[in-house]
Design a protein around this motif. Structure first.
Motif, PDB file in Angstrom:
ATOM      1  N   SER A  20       0.800  -1.218   0.000  1.00 31.32           N
ATOM      2  CA  SER A  20       0.000   0.000   0.000  1.00 31.32           C
ATOM      3  C   SER A  20       0.837   1.274   0.000  1.00 31.32           C
ATOM      4  CB  SER A  20      -0.941   0.001   1.200  1.00 31.32           C
ATOM      5  OG  SER A  20      -0.186  -0.066   2.391  1.00 31.32           O
ATOM      6  N   ALA A  21       2.141   1.166   0.258  1.00 30.38           N
ATOM      7  CA  ALA A  21       2.998   2.347   0.332  1.00 30.38           C
ATOM      8  C   ALA A  21       3.493   2.808  -1.043  1.00 30.38           C
ATOM      9  CB  ALA A  21       4.194   2.062   1.228  1.00 30.38           C
ATOM     10  N   ALA A  22       3.181   2.077  -2.090  1.00 31.60           N
ATOM     11  CA  ALA A  22       3.704   2.389  -3.422  1.00 31.60           C
ATOM     12  C   ALA A  22       3.019   3.583  -4.046  1.00 31.60           C
ATOM     13  CB  ALA A  22       3.543   1.181  -4.334  1.00 31.60           C
ATOM     14  N   ARG A  23       3.791   4.353  -4.787  1.00 31.01           N
ATOM     15  CA  ARG A  23       3.231   5.438  -5.589  1.00 31.01           C
ATOM     16  C   ARG A  23       2.775   4.874  -6.918  1.00 31.01           C
ATOM     17  NH1 ARG A  23       7.916   9.733  -5.195  1.00 31.01           N
ATOM     18  NH2 ARG A  23       8.289   9.541  -2.989  1.00 31.01           N
ATOM     19  N   ASP A  24       1.829   5.529  -7.539  1.00 31.93           N
ATOM     20  CA  ASP A  24       1.245   5.048  -8.783  1.00 31.93           C
ATOM     21  C   ASP A  24       2.266   4.937  -9.915  1.00 31.93           C
ATOM     22  OD1 ASP A  24      -1.057   4.146 -10.190  1.00 31.93           O
ATOM     23  OD2 ASP A  24      -1.127   6.081 -11.216  1.00 31.93           O
ATOM     24  N   ASN A  25       3.226   5.867 -10.002  1.00 35.80           N
ATOM     25  CA  ASN A  25       4.156   5.857 -11.127  1.00 35.80           C
ATOM     26  C   ASN A  25       5.250   4.798 -11.012  1.00 35.80           C
ATOM     27  OD1 ASN A  25       5.695   7.152  -9.139  1.00 35.80           O
ATOM     28  ND2 ASN A  25       6.745   8.394 -10.675  1.00 35.80           N
ATOM     29  N   VAL A  26       5.417   4.182  -9.851  1.00 33.63           N
ATOM     30  CA  VAL A  26       6.449   3.162  -9.708  1.00 33.63           C
ATOM     31  C   VAL A  26       6.177   1.981 -10.645  1.00 33.63           C
ATOM     32  CG1 VAL A  26       5.440   1.868  -7.786  1.00 33.63           C
ATOM     33  CG2 VAL A  26       7.899   1.947  -8.036  1.00 33.63           C
ATOM     34  N   LEU A  27       4.933   1.665 -10.875  1.00 38.93           N
ATOM     35  CA  LEU A  27       4.579   0.577 -11.791  1.00 38.93           C
ATOM     36  C   LEU A  27       4.949   0.939 -13.226  1.00 38.93           C
ATOM     37  CD1 LEU A  27       3.371  -2.220 -12.217  1.00 38.93           C
ATOM     38  CD2 LEU A  27       1.138  -1.134 -12.376  1.00 38.93           C
ATOM     39  N   ILE A  31       7.505  -1.249 -15.463  1.00 35.37           N
ATOM     40  CA  ILE A  31       7.052  -1.826 -16.736  1.00 35.37           C
ATOM     41  C   ILE A  31       8.010  -1.407 -17.848  1.00 35.37           C
ATOM     42  CG2 ILE A  31       5.230  -1.719 -18.498  1.00 35.37           C
ATOM     43  CD1 ILE A  31       4.494  -3.564 -16.206  1.00 35.37           C
ATOM     44  N   ARG A  32       8.425  -0.147 -17.851  1.00 33.63           N
ATOM     45  CA  ARG A  32       9.393   0.339 -18.848  1.00 33.63           C
ATOM     46  C   ARG A  32      10.709  -0.428 -18.727  1.00 33.63           C
ATOM     47  NH1 ARG A  32      10.440   5.691 -17.425  1.00 33.63           N
ATOM     48  NH2 ARG A  32       8.202   5.935 -17.665  1.00 33.63           N
ATOM     49  N   TYR A  33      11.168  -0.670 -17.503  1.00 29.78           N
ATOM     50  CA  TYR A  33      12.388  -1.432 -17.257  1.00 29.78           C
ATOM     51  C   TYR A  33      12.251  -2.868 -17.788  1.00 29.78           C
ATOM     52  CZ  TYR A  33      15.770  -4.180 -14.582  1.00 29.78           C
ATOM     53  OH  TYR A  33      16.749  -5.075 -14.225  1.00 29.78           O
ATOM     54  N   LEU A  34      11.140  -3.519 -17.493  1.00 31.94           N
ATOM     55  CA  LEU A  34      10.916  -4.887 -17.962  1.00 31.94           C
ATOM     56  C   LEU A  34      10.870  -4.954 -19.486  1.00 31.94           C
ATOM     57  CD1 LEU A  34       8.254  -6.182 -15.431  1.00 31.94           C
ATOM     58  CD2 LEU A  34      10.636  -6.924 -15.638  1.00 31.94           C
ATOM     59  N   ARG A  35      10.207  -3.994 -20.110  1.00 27.01           N
ATOM     60  CA  ARG A  35      10.141  -3.973 -21.575  1.00 27.01           C
ATOM     61  C   ARG A  35      11.520  -3.800 -22.188  1.00 27.01           C
ATOM     62  NH1 ARG A  35       4.714  -0.339 -21.879  1.00 27.01           N
ATOM     63  NH2 ARG A  35       3.241  -2.069 -22.060  1.00 27.01           N
ATOM     64  N   SER A  36      12.378  -3.030 -21.563  1.00 22.80           N
ATOM     65  CA  SER A  36      13.727  -2.832 -22.106  1.00 22.80           C
ATOM     66  C   SER A  36      14.543  -4.117 -22.039  1.00 22.80           C
ATOM     67  CB  SER A  36      14.445  -1.703 -21.370  1.00 22.80           C
ATOM     68  OG  SER A  36      14.833  -2.091 -20.070  1.00 22.80           O
TER      69      SER A  36
END
Length: 55
Positions: A20-27, A31-36
């Motif tokens: 619950s502590a995560a910010r919305d943009n961390v995902l 995702i950008r990292y995984l796609r790379s």
């Protein structure tokens, strides 16, 4: 990746991975990292819902 082809809602992915502590943009960043690393075709964005692993 364990949902292989199922659409995973953004909120579910955030809660499951970062809690619950995560910010919305961390995902978005991750995702950008995984796609790379996996290829841009490996994760499909389902607008307004979430993501699907297609690789």
């Amino acid at each position: 990746m364990t949902h292989g082809g199922d659409v995973v809602p953004r909120a579910e992915a955030l809660e499951h991975v970062w809690g619950s502590a995560a910010r919305d943009n961390v995902l978005d960043v991750y995702i950008r990292y995984l796609r790379s690393h996996l290829g841009s075709d490996s994760i499909e964005t389902i607008r307004g819902i979430g993501y699907r692993f297609v690789g």
